[in-house]
Design a protein around this motif. Structure first.
Motif, PDB file in Angstrom:
ATOM      1  N   THR A   1       0.875  -1.209   0.067  1.00 40.19           N
ATOM      2  CA  THR A   1      -0.086   0.157   0.027  1.00 40.19           C
ATOM      3  C   THR A   1       0.991   1.232   0.004  1.00 40.19           C
ATOM      4  O   THR A   1       0.488   1.958  -0.755  1.00 40.19           O
ATOM      5  N   ALA A   2       1.850   1.357   0.657  1.00 42.24           N
ATOM      6  CA  ALA A   2       2.761   2.438   1.060  1.00 42.24           C
ATOM      7  C   ALA A   2       3.357   2.693  -0.337  1.00 42.24           C
ATOM      8  O   ALA A   2       3.842   3.809  -0.947  1.00 42.24           O
ATOM      9  N   ILE A   3       3.860   1.443  -1.076  1.00 43.87           N
ATOM     10  CA  ILE A   3       4.697   1.695  -2.199  1.00 43.87           C
ATOM     11  C   ILE A   3       3.844   2.303  -3.380  1.00 43.87           C
ATOM     12  O   ILE A   3       4.215   3.213  -4.013  1.00 43.87           O
ATOM     13  N   LYS A   4       2.587   1.852  -3.545  1.00 44.70           N
ATOM     14  CA  LYS A   4       1.563   2.392  -4.449  1.00 44.70           C
ATOM     15  C   LYS A   4       1.341   3.770  -4.275  1.00 44.70           C
ATOM     16  O   LYS A   4       1.297   4.464  -4.891  1.00 44.70           O
ATOM     17  N   LEU A   5       1.096   4.187  -3.043  1.00 44.30           N
ATOM     18  CA  LEU A   5       0.946   5.508  -2.579  1.00 44.30           C
ATOM     19  C   LEU A   5       2.079   6.427  -3.091  1.00 44.30           C
ATOM     20  O   LEU A   5       2.051   7.510  -3.614  1.00 44.30           O
ATOM     21  N   TYR A   6       3.470   5.866  -2.733  1.00 42.53           N
ATOM     22  CA  TYR A   6       4.628   6.505  -3.198  1.00 42.53           C
ATOM     23  C   TYR A   6       4.503   6.833  -4.448  1.00 42.53           C
ATOM     24  O   TYR A   6       5.160   8.016  -5.095  1.00 42.53           O
ATOM     25  N   ILE A   7       4.407   5.815  -5.162  1.00 45.84           N
ATOM     26  CA  ILE A   7       4.408   5.817  -6.766  1.00 45.84           C
ATOM     27  C   ILE A   7       3.610   6.874  -7.307  1.00 45.84           C
ATOM     28  O   ILE A   7       4.087   7.564  -8.205  1.00 45.84           O
ATOM     29  N   ASN A   8       2.352   6.997  -6.829  1.00 44.11           N
ATOM     30  CA  ASN A   8       1.397   7.985  -7.274  1.00 44.11           C
ATOM     31  C   ASN A   8       2.030   9.391  -7.524  1.00 44.11           C
ATOM     32  O   ASN A   8       1.614  10.268  -7.943  1.00 44.11           O
ATOM     33  N   LYS A   9       3.156   9.742  -6.348  1.00 46.83           N
ATOM     34  CA  LYS A   9       3.494  11.111  -6.267  1.00 46.83           C
ATOM     35  C   LYS A   9       4.693  11.613  -7.261  1.00 46.83           C
ATOM     36  O   LYS A   9       5.065  12.562  -7.553  1.00 46.83           O
ATOM     37  N   PHE A  10       4.812  10.392  -8.098  1.00 48.89           N
ATOM     38  CA  PHE A  10       5.677  10.889  -9.293  1.00 48.89           C
ATOM     39  C   PHE A  10       4.820  11.364 -10.560  1.00 48.89           C
ATOM     40  O   PHE A  10       4.349  10.198 -11.061  1.00 48.89           O
ATOM     41  N   ARG A  11       4.760  12.448 -10.929  1.00 46.58           N
ATOM     42  CA  ARG A  11       3.869  12.968 -11.633  1.00 46.58           C
ATOM     43  C   ARG A  11       4.456  13.460 -13.044  1.00 46.58           C
ATOM     44  O   ARG A  11       3.962  13.754 -13.883  1.00 46.58           O
ATOM     45  N   ASP A  12       5.724  13.042 -13.126  1.00 49.53           N
ATOM     46  CA  ASP A  12       6.502  13.508 -14.102  1.00 49.53           C
ATOM     47  C   ASP A  12       6.910  12.429 -15.276  1.00 49.53           C
ATOM     48  O   ASP A  12       7.977  12.411 -15.883  1.00 49.53           O
ATOM     49  N   SER A  13       6.478  11.189 -14.824  1.00 47.30           N
ATOM     50  CA  SER A  13       7.003  10.097 -15.505  1.00 47.30           C
ATOM     51  C   SER A  13       5.783   8.984 -15.520  1.00 47.30           C
ATOM     52  O   SER A  13       4.702   9.073 -14.678  1.00 47.30           O
TER      53      SER A  13
END
Length: 553
Positions: free
Chosen positions: A170-182
């Motif tokens: 869950t933490a990994i997925k929410l972390y990934i979503n914060k990368f908005r330039d890729s």
């Protein structure tokens, strides 16, 4: 008796029918799972979006953070708030209205809690933040457009699904979503037994996707997601009749993620121990030029989510602040009274002569390192650099550890600190048996930079023995002079340190500064392969690692 047999048959038929329907329903649900993208970026959810009362409902935190909004949750009032560029949206669970910019806005479907997550209508949330929403019924896909240009680069997030908990994922997925330039790809490495197989799978995935690669983030120790192995075998001096000049440590393997930073290498040369001397001796095609940043969070099952929480907390604490750089240096390699290996001396030169550290404080120490380290940790967050003899247990000054596994657990818990360790390797493996692991799991160490083999001293000089003036007969007289920028370029590992801090001075993130410094260091090493010891510089490039999490903007 016949009646009992008939009843048994009927019950069996009914049971099989129910099971068949259940399996069919589960299969259809899986095949019809709703997907969401924002500006062509796939968004990851721990609880799948659902369609309720004719409205597509999504977990609100994932959408908020993917749109760049900060999210807070008040458990007592069951209220979630998203903030972006001064605009606030507040929602109460089970309420049919929300507050947006101080105004009450009605929703077609109230915010609902499902499996512990607050769900809201996708269209309402996205349009409230100025985004356009489209629903593709046939493909069960929500497309959100903010007007931003769709990213071309792909960021890979590599993990092992068998080595994470539900909370970790869950933490990994929410972390990934914060990368908005890729474009972001969550890549499961479970099926691959070694690093070469993971490498080939990533290359194949990239060929399928097309475009460029933005970076690779790895989650897990080397037993979770494999790393490449290499051995220390480099030529350090020209060959003589007595010795070929090759340093070779037999029986010891070191580990590296360097090869994940380019797809130009052939995996058939990577599935055995890489040896730099053999690359040149056997003319093996091998690229030492990293193309994109690679970072690894060397933690394992049950530890990843906690670290991501600490990392997010650290970012909030240092937001809009100038964090001071603190250097702890143990000078060594003294020649004719001149200390050749002294990071404090060199970094003070970066400030006084190269005009770095213009926007941040710089404090350096060469004495009472443990005492000063503890005092600095109590003063607030710091960017720490340690240059000394270092092993898995810690960093030494003389025979005593001034920073070790106990220190990072018990004495450095006042504030977060990033760490840059330069010297003998504090982590030759990506496992759980060293000071780095302890500092990241039990202390407040954030995103350390380490080497997996000792930093080469070849060319590692504060001073250069060079001709400085001519005598009356026209003969050049030599003396020790501080290394100039041009001298640093010629196979001096301090050139990497210069480039790293120059990147930070320009406002780049730590990971981007680290990557750009490696690229420039590799570029200059290629240009100066005529200098003896260049193989050691290549080993530094392979050995240097960024452990922790990639910085999202």
């Amino acid at each position: 008796m016949k009646r009992c047999i008939r009843l048994t048959i009927i019950l069996t038929i009914v049971t099989l029918t129910i099971l068949s329907l259940a399996i069919s329903t589960k299969t259809n649900a899986a095949s019809s799972e709703i997907s969401v993208s924002i500006d062509s970026r796939p968004i990851y959810f721990d609880v799948a979006p659902q369609k309720l009362n004719g409205r597509v409902m999504v977990p609100i935190r994932a959408i908020f953070e993917s749109l760049g909004a900060e999210v807070t949750w008040n458990n007592e009032t069951q209220t979630i708030t998203g903030t972006k560029e001064g605009n606030n949206m507040t929602l109460h669970v089970d309420a049919g209205a929300a507050t947006m910019g101080g105004k009450t806005v009605q929703m077609d479907v109230p915010a609902t809690k499902i499996n512990g997550r607050v769900f809201v209508p996708t269209r309402f949330v996205a349009e409230s933040f100025g985004a356009d929403v489209k629903w593709d019924e046939s493909n069960k896909k929500v497309t959100i457009s903010t007007g931003a240009i769709a990213p071309d680069g792909t960021y890979y997030f590599v993990y092992n699904s068998k080595k994470v908990t539900v909370a970790d994922l869950t933490a990994i997925k929410l972390y990934i979503n914060k990368f908005r330039d890729s474009r972001n790809v969550l890549f499961d490495s479970t099926a691959y037994s070694n690093a070469s197989q993971v490498y080939d799978a990533l290359k194949a995935k990239q060929k399928q996707i097309g475009g460029s690669v933005t970076g690779v983030q790895i989650f897990g120790i080397e037993d979770d997601v494999p790393a490449f192995s290499y051995i220390h075998k480099v030529q350090v001096i020209p060959a003589t009749e007595r010795w070929n000049g090759v340093e070779f440590i037999q029986g010891t393997k070191y580990f590296s993620d360097f090869c994940y930073s380019t797809f130009k290498n052939d995996s058939k040369y990577l599935n055995t121990d890489v040896a730099i001397f053999d690359v040149f001796e056997q003319n093996i095609p091998f690229s030492f030029a990293p193309e994109w940043p690679v970072s690894r969070l060397p933690l394992t099952k049950g530890e990843i989510a906690k670290y991501i929480d600490r990392y997010n907390d650290y970012r909030k604490q240092i937001a809009e602040k100038a964090v001071p750089t603190v250097v702890l240096s143990v000078p060594s390699n003294i020649q004719d009274g001149f200390t050749q290996n002294d990071a404090a001396f060199f970094i003070n030169r970066l400030k006084s002569e190269f005009n770095l550290f213009e926007k941040t404080e710089l404090r350096t120490y060469s004495k009472e390192l443990n005492k000063n380290l503890i005092a600095e940790n109590k003063s607030g967050p710091i960017n720490l650099m340690v240059s000394s003899p270092i092993d898995n247990e810690g960093a030494k000054q003389g025979k005593e550890y001034f920073m070790n596994r106990e220190t990072v657990n018990k004495q450095l818990n006042a504030n977060y600190y990033t760490a840059f360790f330069w010297g003998i390797n504090p982590a030759n493996r990506f496992d759980t048996d060293d000071m780095i692991y302890d500092g990241m799991t039990q202390g407040k160490m954030i995103n350390p930079i380490v080497q997996t083999v000792s930093a080469s001293n070849s060319g590692l000089n504060n001073y250069i023995w060079a001709p400085v003036e001519q005598d009356s007969e026209g003969q050049w007289l030599n003396d020790y002079v501080p290394a100039t920028y041009e001298m640093l370029q010629e196979n001096n590992p301090y050139y990497f340190i210069y480039q790293y801090y120059a990147g930070l001075n320009e406002g780049k993130t730590r990971l981007q500064s680290f990557h750009d410094a490696k690229v420039e260091y590799a570029t200059q090493t290629m240009k100066h392969q005529d200098k003896i010891g260049f193989m050691s510089s290549y080993e530094n490039i392979i050995s240097l690692h960024y452990l922790g999490l990639a910085d999202y903007e």
